[in-house]
Design a protein around this motif. Structure first.
Motif, PDB file in Angstrom:
ATOM      1  N   LYS A   1       1.019 -12.802  -2.080  1.00 31.46           N
ATOM      2  CA  LYS A   1       1.507 -11.551  -1.506  1.00 31.46           C
ATOM      3  C   LYS A   1       3.020 -11.464  -1.635  1.00 31.46           C
ATOM      4  O   LYS A   1       3.728 -12.438  -1.379  1.00 31.46           O
ATOM      5  CB  LYS A   1       1.126 -11.443  -0.029  1.00 31.46           C
ATOM      6  N   SER A   2       3.500 -10.294  -1.994  1.00 32.64           N
ATOM      7  CA  SER A   2       4.933 -10.049  -2.047  1.00 32.64           C
ATOM      8  C   SER A   2       5.424  -9.657  -0.658  1.00 32.64           C
ATOM      9  O   SER A   2       4.784  -8.837   0.013  1.00 32.64           O
ATOM     10  CB  SER A   2       5.251  -8.920  -3.026  1.00 32.64           C
ATOM     11  N   PRO A   3       6.545 -10.219  -0.203  1.00 36.73           N
ATOM     12  CA  PRO A   3       7.086  -9.825   1.105  1.00 36.73           C
ATOM     13  C   PRO A   3       7.377  -8.328   1.114  1.00 36.73           C
ATOM     14  O   PRO A   3       7.956  -7.789   0.187  1.00 36.73           O
ATOM     15  CB  PRO A   3       8.384 -10.639   1.202  1.00 36.73           C
ATOM     16  N   GLY A   4       6.955  -7.669   2.166  1.00 34.55           N
ATOM     17  CA  GLY A   4       7.195  -6.238   2.263  1.00 34.55           C
ATOM     18  C   GLY A   4       6.237  -5.394   1.464  1.00 34.55           C
ATOM     19  O   GLY A   4       6.329  -4.167   1.462  1.00 34.55           O
ATOM     20  N   GLY A   5       5.291  -6.037   0.736  1.00 36.30           N
ATOM     21  CA  GLY A   5       4.339  -5.282  -0.058  1.00 36.30           C
ATOM     22  C   GLY A   5       3.323  -4.565   0.818  1.00 36.30           C
ATOM     23  O   GLY A   5       3.009  -5.007   1.928  1.00 36.30           O
TER      24      GLY A   5
ATOM     25  N   ASP B   1      -1.682   0.446   6.786  1.00 38.18           N
ATOM     26  CA  ASP B   1      -1.366   1.804   7.234  1.00 38.18           C
ATOM     27  C   ASP B   1      -0.301   2.468   6.381  1.00 38.18           C
ATOM     28  O   ASP B   1      -0.333   3.679   6.148  1.00 38.18           O
ATOM     29  CB  ASP B   1      -0.900   1.790   8.699  1.00 38.18           C
ATOM     30  N   ASP B   2       0.646   1.689   5.920  1.00 41.09           N
ATOM     31  CA  ASP B   2       1.753   2.245   5.140  1.00 41.09           C
ATOM     32  C   ASP B   2       1.579   1.965   3.654  1.00 41.09           C
ATOM     33  O   ASP B   2       2.548   1.720   2.929  1.00 41.09           O
ATOM     34  CB  ASP B   2       3.093   1.700   5.628  1.00 41.09           C
ATOM     35  N   TYR B   3       0.308   1.996   3.185  1.00 42.54           N
ATOM     36  CA  TYR B   3       0.043   1.749   1.763  1.00 42.54           C
ATOM     37  C   TYR B   3       0.914   2.639   0.890  1.00 42.54           C
ATOM     38  O   TYR B   3       1.060   3.833   1.118  1.00 42.54           O
ATOM     39  CB  TYR B   3      -1.428   2.018   1.447  1.00 42.54           C
ATOM     40  N   ASN B   4       1.520   2.015  -0.111  1.00 41.88           N
ATOM     41  CA  ASN B   4       2.264   2.793  -1.103  1.00 41.88           C
ATOM     42  C   ASN B   4       2.169   2.112  -2.454  1.00 41.88           C
ATOM     43  O   ASN B   4       1.852   0.936  -2.551  1.00 41.88           O
ATOM     44  CB  ASN B   4       3.734   2.978  -0.691  1.00 41.88           C
TER      45      ASN B   4
ATOM     46  N   PRO C   1      -8.393   3.995   2.914  1.00 42.40           N
ATOM     47  CA  PRO C   1      -7.383   3.867   3.973  1.00 42.40           C
ATOM     48  C   PRO C   1      -7.984   3.527   5.328  1.00 42.40           C
ATOM     49  O   PRO C   1      -7.335   2.885   6.151  1.00 42.40           O
ATOM     50  CB  PRO C   1      -6.706   5.245   3.986  1.00 42.40           C
ATOM     51  N   SER C   2      -9.242   3.953   5.570  1.00 39.80           N
ATOM     52  CA  SER C   2      -9.938   3.612   6.819  1.00 39.80           C
ATOM     53  C   SER C   2     -11.401   4.000   6.680  1.00 39.80           C
ATOM     54  O   SER C   2     -11.813   4.609   5.682  1.00 39.80           O
ATOM     55  CB  SER C   2      -9.304   4.327   8.024  1.00 39.80           C
ATOM     56  N   PHE C   3     -12.186   3.642   7.694  1.00 40.13           N
ATOM     57  CA  PHE C   3     -13.614   3.919   7.709  1.00 40.13           C
ATOM     58  C   PHE C   3     -13.991   4.486   9.072  1.00 40.13           C
ATOM     59  O   PHE C   3     -13.588   3.928  10.103  1.00 40.13           O
ATOM     60  CB  PHE C   3     -14.427   2.637   7.466  1.00 40.13           C
TER      61      PHE C   3
END
Length: 530
Positions: free
Chosen positions: A242-246, A373-376, A350-352
């Motif tokens: 995982k990348s930090p802040g990813g 929540d902040d997927y980008n 994003p959710s179910f």
């Protein structure tokens, strides 16, 4: 303590080191007071700096200011606090060596057995959009020095750089001190922490050069979070980093099903990218990194994401078997009821809805991934090549308003046809080159992908569409080098085509479109995907 001669080869490590004195200097105050309470309860002297000391003192905990230890006041707006022999000798003294202990005694310096340090919030400051002067002030100097000194001397001192480690430290205090295994693990994390911090600073400076959209130096930072069963094939080792802040597929939460595989992650990421190419409710179904169905739906329908999934699945139900699905809206009960009867490896969204989860979790082999929540989406992409890396800005399909299309054949398309052309053009970006996508009513009806010539891609798309090709529109990710590929689509019955243009034989292709009486647009923008 063990008295040994000053010979690195004869060093003898003691396992447990009791904590009598701790140095604490943190920007992130999470868990600080709980740690302070545990230290005070076990009789540990706390030495601290600035706001860290004030936070503990205000809570009623006794703290020795670092300026008392150094005999020198904090200066230069706090730039100089801990950079002093009174601190660093206490961190670096190797107490396995009699001569080090004697020197500390002569100098009147006490050793530390614990350091708790985290660094100025450099990344967060950059992310906030702060000006250069503020960013520079958040480059920590003394903090990394404290961390590195303590990590080097892990035989004698434990270094914690994350509040996540505090419970472990508190437990060790109650057990009589930290173990060698703990100190080695903490030191490993500490060196990785400072290395990552320096990479972030170097990356920011490189980006300030301003002469290129890409940095002159590239630093890659990632933390291994899980080892996968195997890689692309069963004989290949693999892990997830995982990348930090990813905020992407690597940070998604597995709600249900078996652990993700290497191929699951690759396909899920491709599906996400395809679905999130659209602002409308969209579903993409991916198999081996290629779409076998993409569709959008109107927000005005009763269940748009279920509608999008239904029409995406209809594109190629055979290939969708064992595929990966991504939705750019929450998964509803309607979509869940459709998916449950189709063998699917992964469903990411994003959710179910709760009732959708109740249905989907009855399928033990279906992996459900929920995005952060902040997927980008990333702004840049990396690809490894032998001896190095390739880096590019992420391909984003420009809107017609940004990059206007040119009508080169036939009549101006009506609103319905134009909407389908725009959908096909965006959806085609997700198709591996050479890529052809046929669409009707906001859904792919035939996809030809990954062929070494465009004619074969056209044939494959037309074959998969079958009768649905009649009246459909077509998009090509790059120009037609000859009219033969277009002719395959014309023979299948397409009514309009969008393509980049730019071939030396463009006129031959335009003439073929004119002869067939179809509408054709040039976008002037290519979307290869390898």
């Amino acid at each position: 303590m063990v008295n040994v001669v000053h010979d690195a080869n004869s060093y003898q490590h003691q396992d447990r080191v009791a904590v009598k004195r701790a140095l604490i200097s943190v920007s992130d105050k999470t868990g600080l007071l709980e740690l302070a309470q545990a230290l005070v309860n076990t009789g540990v002297e706390i030495v601290s700096t600035g706001s860290t000391a004030a936070t503990m003192r205000d809570a009623g905990y006794p703290v020795t200011e670092v300026s008392t230890v150094t005999g020198f006041p904090e200066s230069l707006d706090g730039r100089v606090k801990t950079l002093h022999p009174g601190v660093h000798a206490g961190l670096l003294a190797d107490l396995r060596l009699q001569e080090h202990r004697d020197q500390l005694l002569d100098l009147g310096i006490e050793a530390f057995e614990l350091a708790v340090v985290n660094l100025y919030p450099f990344r967060e400051t950059v992310a906030s959009g702060a000006d250069a002067a503020t960013v520079i002030e958040n480059i920590d100097i003394g903090g990394p020095a404290l961390v590195r000194a303590s990590a080097k001397n892990h035989a004698n001192i434990a270094i914690a750089v994350s509040p996540a480690r505090y419970p472990e430290i508190i437990s060790a205090l109650a057990s009589g001190g930290t173990t060698l295994a703990q100190r080695v693990a903490l030191a490993t994390e500490a060196f990785a922490h400072t290395a990552a911090y320096d990479r972030a600073v170097a990356g920011w400076f490189a980006a300030q050069e301003g002469n290129s959209a890409l940095p002159s130096e590239l630093s890659i930072e990632a933390l291994r979070v899980s080892e996968l069963r195997y890689g692309e094939n069963s004989h290949q080792a693999a892990a997830l980093y995982k990348s930090p802040g990813g905020n992407g597929i690597a940070q998604a939460r597995l709600l249900h099903g078996k652990e993700m595989s290497y191929n699951n992650y690759v396909d899920a990421d491709a599906a996400l990218r395809a679905a999130y190419d659209f602002s409308e409710p969209a579903v993409a179904i991916i198999k081996h990194a290629n779409p076998c169905g993409i569709a959008i739906a109107s927000e005005s329908t009763s269940d748009p994401i279920a509608d999008a999934h239904l029409r995406a699945h209809e594109c190629d139900p055979v290939s969708a078997f064992g595929g990966v699905i991504a939705a750019n809206r929450p998964v509803t009960l309607g979509m869940a009821n459709a998916v449950k009867d189709i063998f699917t490896e992964v469903l990411v969204a994003p959710s179910f809805h709760e009732d959708a989860l109740a249905v989907l979790t009855t399928k033990k082999n279906l992996r459900l991934l929920q995005l952060p929540d902040d997927y980008n989406r990333e702004t840049h992409e990396l690809r490894q090549v032998s001896g190095g890396f390739l880096m590019q800005s992420t391909d984003v399909v420009s809107s017609r308003a940004t990059v206007p299309w040119t009508l080169v054949a036939g009549e101006e398309a009506d609103a319905t046809t134009l909407a389908d052309l725009e959908f096909a053009w965006i959806a085609c970006r997700a198709v591996k080159s050479n890529g052809i996508l046929l669409a009707h009513n906001g859904a792919a009806v035939g996809v030809g992908m990954g062929q070494v010539n465009r004619v074969d891609s056209c044939r494959l798309a037309a074959e998969r569409a079958g009768e649905r090709a009649l009246g459909a529109v077509a998009a090509s990710d790059a120009f037609f080098p000859f009219a033969d590929g277009l002719q395959v689509l014309l023979d299948a019955g397409v009514s309009a085509v969008v393509q980049p243009g730019g071939s030396i034989r463009d006129q031959d292709v335009i003439d073929a479109a004119h002869t067939a009486g179809i509408t054709m647009y040039f976008t002037g923008e290519r979307h290869f995907f390898h």
